[in-house]
Design an enzyme around this catalytic site. Structure first.
Site, PDB file in Angstrom:
ATOM      1  N   PHE A   6     -21.749 -39.345  -9.672  1.00  0.00           N
ATOM      2  CA  PHE A   6     -20.534 -39.601  -8.882  1.00  0.00           C
ATOM      3  C   PHE A   6     -20.872 -39.671  -7.406  1.00  0.00           C
ATOM      4  O   PHE A   6     -21.987 -39.346  -7.002  1.00  0.00           O
ATOM      5  CB  PHE A   6     -19.472 -38.525  -9.148  1.00  0.00           C
ATOM      6  CG  PHE A   6     -19.919 -37.110  -8.889  1.00  0.00           C
ATOM      7  CD1 PHE A   6     -19.789 -36.528  -7.631  1.00  0.00           C
ATOM      8  CD2 PHE A   6     -20.482 -36.340  -9.911  1.00  0.00           C
ATOM      9  CE1 PHE A   6     -20.187 -35.237  -7.400  1.00  0.00           C
ATOM     10  CE2 PHE A   6     -20.883 -35.028  -9.689  1.00  0.00           C
ATOM     11  CZ  PHE A   6     -20.738 -34.482  -8.435  1.00  0.00           C
ATOM     12  N   TYR A  38     -29.879 -31.674   1.339  1.00  0.00           N
ATOM     13  CA  TYR A  38     -28.662 -30.886   1.165  1.00  0.00           C
ATOM     14  C   TYR A  38     -28.860 -29.380   1.149  1.00  0.00           C
ATOM     15  O   TYR A  38     -27.901 -28.624   1.270  1.00  0.00           O
ATOM     16  CB  TYR A  38     -27.921 -31.365  -0.084  1.00  0.00           C
ATOM     17  CG  TYR A  38     -27.430 -32.783   0.099  1.00  0.00           C
ATOM     18  CD1 TYR A  38     -26.303 -33.046   0.863  1.00  0.00           C
ATOM     19  CD2 TYR A  38     -28.140 -33.858  -0.436  1.00  0.00           C
ATOM     20  CE1 TYR A  38     -25.882 -34.343   1.065  1.00  0.00           C
ATOM     21  CE2 TYR A  38     -27.713 -35.162  -0.231  1.00  0.00           C
ATOM     22  CZ  TYR A  38     -26.587 -35.400   0.524  1.00  0.00           C
ATOM     23  OH  TYR A  38     -26.164 -36.682   0.745  1.00  0.00           O
TER      24      TYR A  38
END
Length: 418
Positions: free
Chosen positions: A418, A129
């Site tokens: 999440f 990322y």
């Protein structure tokens, strides 16, 4: 024959395609690729077509991406809008075809257009990322406590401050938990918002995981009756050779709005009959747990890693939203290869507030937007990043000014996955 990259359609999915999308998610996470009706109904509650992306090759979903609305607490307690990224997979048959880059580009552009301040995610793999401007902004550690070694009084029967520990059920947690979480969130940088759906999911009303088991729940009430802490934990069933219980309590959640609640809940967990080990779950790296024990070495770190990753979408808002313990100014040159928020900015900050604006003045620090994310919540050091070659100090002493402005007295923490 391998299809050309341009032949793979990357687009928002329809609700009718949700079962296929979920199967692709499970395949990507190496889970059994079956979707129950119960899970499908729970997922439909949160379905927002424009924020569920899929890559389709000949009608088959081969990559997935989802985002949803979130808030993350900046240093000082201000919540900022976040584009929370989740459900990111690319099937093993379709790697290295630019599918994640296409999905990420679409989502971040939409988040920028919406006016989101940052994007957030929990990274399953570290190297991915940073390419998209994300940086690890919080860390997490897990301790395993050897209870017999800890030196605690085995006769401990409750808090000595007039408070009390009560066992409750999931229904009570759904009533008490959101307000307590909001108190913790307002005081802790890095904590993210939770929806009503989150509380139903994490107390078993919505069964997305067929292996889910009902935990024990305990709350700490102060002397005035106010709920200041909550824990959820499960306990295994293990017996030693001499028919002695050797159970491990694994903490799923521990929220404490006050030091008294924090202390009382950990002491409670370490005093449960038959429990000889307590696994803390993911905690802030500077959690008080080890130092609450007479023998701090009884709490052994069993995992430590980066946790919440942040991608800044608006440098001005991000830096103005947070608080600063000291006073000073810095000119930052922020590089953003995606072109979403790069530029040169002057930050003027003090305990009374901050202002940040584009400038043509000479830069004092030059850094990538991902490294600014590392610094934003106060968990990283400018001086350390300079030593690593990730930040360039254009003016001698600027790194020390940056650390004086950006570092925090306690480390940020995100309790959620999440």
């Amino acid at each position: 024959m391998t299809r050309a990259h341009s032949d793979i359609d990357v687009r928002p999915i329809t609700e009718a395609e949700l079962p296929e999308w979920l199967r692709a998610v499970k395949t990507g996470f190496l889970q059994a690729p079956t979707v129950s009706e119960e899970e499908l109904e729970a997922r439909r509650e949160r379905f927002e077509a424009s924020r569920y992306l899929g890559a389709f090759d000949g009608g088959r979903c081969v990559a997935t991406f989802r985002s949803f609305e979130q808030e993350v607490t900046a240093v000082g307690g201000t919540p900022v809008t976040a584009d929370a990224v989740s459900g990111v997979t690319v099937s093993a048959t379709h790697r290295r075809r630019g599918l994640l880059t296409r999905m990420m580009g679409q989502d971040l552009a939409a988040a920028k257009e919406r006016g989101d301040c940052v994007a957030t995610l929990i990274a399953a793999e570290y190297p991915i990322y940073g390419r998209y401007g994300f940086g690890p902004a919080t860390s997490a550690a897990e301790w395993t406590v050897d209870v017999p070694r800890a030196g605690l009084d085995p006769r401990w029967s409750g808090p000595e401050d007039g408070g009390r520990i009560d066992l409750v059920n999931g229904e009570e947690v759904r009533k008490l938990g959101p307000e307590l979480h909001d108190r913790v969130r307002a005081a802790t940088p890095g904590v993210v918002s939770r929806s009503e759906w989150w509380w139903r999911h994490n107390t078993g009303v919505l069964r997305l995981d067929p292996k889910w088991t009902e935990p024990f729940y305990a709350v700490y009430r102060a002397a005035n009756g106010e709920v200041e802490g909550l824990t959820a934990y499960v306990v295994d069933d293990k017996w030693g050779d001499a028919n002695q219980p050797q159970d491990t309590a694994t903490v799923r959640e521990l929220l404490a709005a006050t030091p008294a609640a924090h202390r009382a809940l950990w002491l409670y967990l370490c005093s449960i009959d038959w429990v000889t080990h307590v696994k803390s779950g993911q905690r802030a790296p500077d959690d008080l747990l080890p130092l609450l024990l007479p023998d701090a070495r009884a709490a052994r770190i069993t995992s430590a890693s980066d946790w919440l990753w942040v991608r800044i979408l608006d440098v001005v808002r991000a830096l103005e939203s947070r608080a600063y313990e000291g006073a000073g100014s810095l000119v930052l040159e922020v590089a953003d290869r995606a072109g979403l928020t790069g530029g040169r900015y002057r930050l003027e900050a003090s305990a009374q507030g901050a202002s940040c604006a584009p400038t043509t003045e000479s830069a004092e620090l030059t850094l990538d937007v991902g490294d600014l994310a590392r610094l934003w919540l106060g968990d990283e050091s400018v001086t350390r990043l300079v030593a690593l070659g990730r930040v360039r100090e254009e003016r001698a002493g600027a790194a020390l000014v940056g650390d004086a402005l950006l570092r925090t007295s306690r480390r940020p923490w995100c309790p959620d996955m999440f």
